[in-house]
Design a protein around this motif. Structure first.
Motif, PDB file in Angstrom:
ATOM      1  N   THR A 164       0.833  -1.207   0.000  1.00  0.00           N
ATOM      2  CA  THR A 164       0.000   0.000   0.000  1.00  0.00           C
ATOM      3  C   THR A 164       0.863   1.250   0.000  1.00  0.00           C
ATOM      4  OG1 THR A 164      -1.798  -1.148   1.168  1.00  0.00           O
ATOM      5  CG2 THR A 164      -1.816   1.261   1.226  1.00  0.00           C
ATOM      6  N   VAL A 166       2.233   1.871  -3.417  1.00  0.00           N
ATOM      7  CA  VAL A 166       1.233   2.432  -4.326  1.00  0.00           C
ATOM      8  C   VAL A 166       0.956   3.895  -3.962  1.00  0.00           C
ATOM      9  CG1 VAL A 166      -1.162   2.265  -5.134  1.00  0.00           C
ATOM     10  CG2 VAL A 166       0.196   0.193  -4.841  1.00  0.00           C
ATOM     11  N   MET A 167       0.904   4.195  -2.684  1.00  0.00           N
ATOM     12  CA  MET A 167       0.696   5.580  -2.251  1.00  0.00           C
ATOM     13  C   MET A 167       1.811   6.472  -2.782  1.00  0.00           C
ATOM     14  SD  MET A 167      -0.596   4.853   1.670  1.00  0.00           S
ATOM     15  CE  MET A 167      -0.113   6.456   2.275  1.00  0.00           C
ATOM     16  N   ASP A 168       3.051   5.999  -2.697  1.00  0.00           N
ATOM     17  CA  ASP A 168       4.190   6.770  -3.210  1.00  0.00           C
ATOM     18  C   ASP A 168       4.101   6.952  -4.723  1.00  0.00           C
ATOM     19  OD1 ASP A 168       5.219   6.988  -0.648  1.00  0.00           O
ATOM     20  OD2 ASP A 168       6.691   5.382  -0.915  1.00  0.00           O
ATOM     21  N   THR A 219       1.406   6.834  -6.663  1.00  0.00           N
ATOM     22  CA  THR A 219       0.222   7.551  -7.158  1.00  0.00           C
ATOM     23  C   THR A 219       0.000   8.908  -6.492  1.00  0.00           C
ATOM     24  OG1 THR A 219      -1.245   6.540  -5.520  1.00  0.00           O
ATOM     25  CG2 THR A 219      -0.966   5.380  -7.638  1.00  0.00           C
ATOM     26  N   GLU A 229      -1.540   9.223  -3.740  1.00  0.00           N
ATOM     27  CA  GLU A 229      -2.775   9.102  -2.949  1.00  0.00           C
ATOM     28  C   GLU A 229      -2.402   8.812  -1.497  1.00  0.00           C
ATOM     29  OE1 GLU A 229      -6.074   6.755  -4.580  1.00  0.00           O
ATOM     30  OE2 GLU A 229      -4.825   6.504  -6.357  1.00  0.00           O
ATOM     31  N   ASP A 230      -2.253   9.871  -0.710  1.00  0.00           N
ATOM     32  CA  ASP A 230      -1.752   9.694   0.645  1.00  0.00           C
ATOM     33  C   ASP A 230      -2.782   9.134   1.627  1.00  0.00           C
ATOM     34  OD1 ASP A 230      -3.243  12.031   0.681  1.00  0.00           O
ATOM     35  OD2 ASP A 230      -1.850  13.116   1.969  1.00  0.00           O
ATOM     36  N   ARG A 231      -4.022   8.978   1.221  1.00  0.00           N
ATOM     37  CA  ARG A 231      -5.047   8.390   2.085  1.00  0.00           C
ATOM     38  C   ARG A 231      -5.543   7.037   1.556  1.00  0.00           C
ATOM     39  NH1 ARG A 231      -5.586  10.246   6.961  1.00  0.00           N
ATOM     40  NH2 ARG A 231      -7.785   9.829   6.949  1.00  0.00           N
ATOM     41  N   LEU A 232      -4.817   6.472   0.632  1.00  0.00           N
ATOM     42  CA  LEU A 232      -5.193   5.180   0.063  1.00  0.00           C
ATOM     43  C   LEU A 232      -5.325   4.111   1.147  1.00  0.00           C
ATOM     44  CD1 LEU A 232      -5.732   3.337  -2.382  1.00  0.00           C
ATOM     45  CD2 LEU A 232      -3.251   2.982  -2.509  1.00  0.00           C
ATOM     46  N   TYR A 233      -4.468   4.189   2.162  1.00  0.00           N
ATOM     47  CA  TYR A 233      -4.514   3.179   3.219  1.00  0.00           C
ATOM     48  C   TYR A 233      -5.862   3.150   3.932  1.00  0.00           C
ATOM     49  CZ  TYR A 233      -3.812   6.774   6.798  1.00  0.00           C
ATOM     50  OH  TYR A 233      -3.958   7.864   7.627  1.00  0.00           O
ATOM     51  N   GLU A 277      -8.795   3.668   2.460  1.00  0.00           N
ATOM     52  CA  GLU A 277      -9.676   2.904   1.574  1.00  0.00           C
ATOM     53  C   GLU A 277      -9.405   1.407   1.678  1.00  0.00           C
ATOM     54  OE1 GLU A 277     -10.020   4.492  -2.463  1.00  0.00           O
ATOM     55  OE2 GLU A 277      -9.098   6.336  -1.694  1.00  0.00           O
ATOM     56  N   VAL A 278      -8.129   1.040   1.723  1.00  0.00           N
ATOM     57  CA  VAL A 278      -7.781  -0.372   1.868  1.00  0.00           C
ATOM     58  C   VAL A 278      -8.288  -0.885   3.216  1.00  0.00           C
ATOM     59  CG1 VAL A 278      -5.882  -2.039   2.006  1.00  0.00           C
ATOM     60  CG2 VAL A 278      -5.777  -0.171   0.338  1.00  0.00           C
TER      61      VAL A 278
END
Length: 80
Positions: free
Chosen positions: A15, A18-20, A22, A24-28, A30-31
């Motif tokens: 995760t 992927v955050m790095d 994309t 998307e610093d709040r992707l975690y 959503e996961v």
């Protein structure tokens, strides 16, 4: 390390990658929501792994800034 901890650690590592990639610093979050619907135990372990990684990253940046400032201070003292 148990199965849940192993899976949580790998998922957190992936995760963060992927955050790095994309930005998307709040992707975690959503996961974590996806995990919450399937396994509360894995969600909790995952969120712990994420928090540890993000905290380490924040602390590492802080230390790097301190080191850079100290080096700059030493370099400036040596100049006339």
């Amino acid at each position: 390390m148990g199965t849940i901890e192993t899976l949580a650690a790998k998922l957190a590592e992936d995760t963060v990658k992927v955050m790095d990639a994309t930005g998307e610093d709040r992707l975690y979050v959503e996961v974590g929501d996806v995990l919450a619907a399937a396994s509360q135990s894995l969600e909790e372990a995952y969120l712990t792994e994420i928090r540890v990684r993000l905290a380490e990253r924040t602390a590492r940046r802080f230390l790097n800034k301190k080191i850079a400032a100290a080096k700059a201070s030493v370099a400036n003292k040596g100049q006339p």
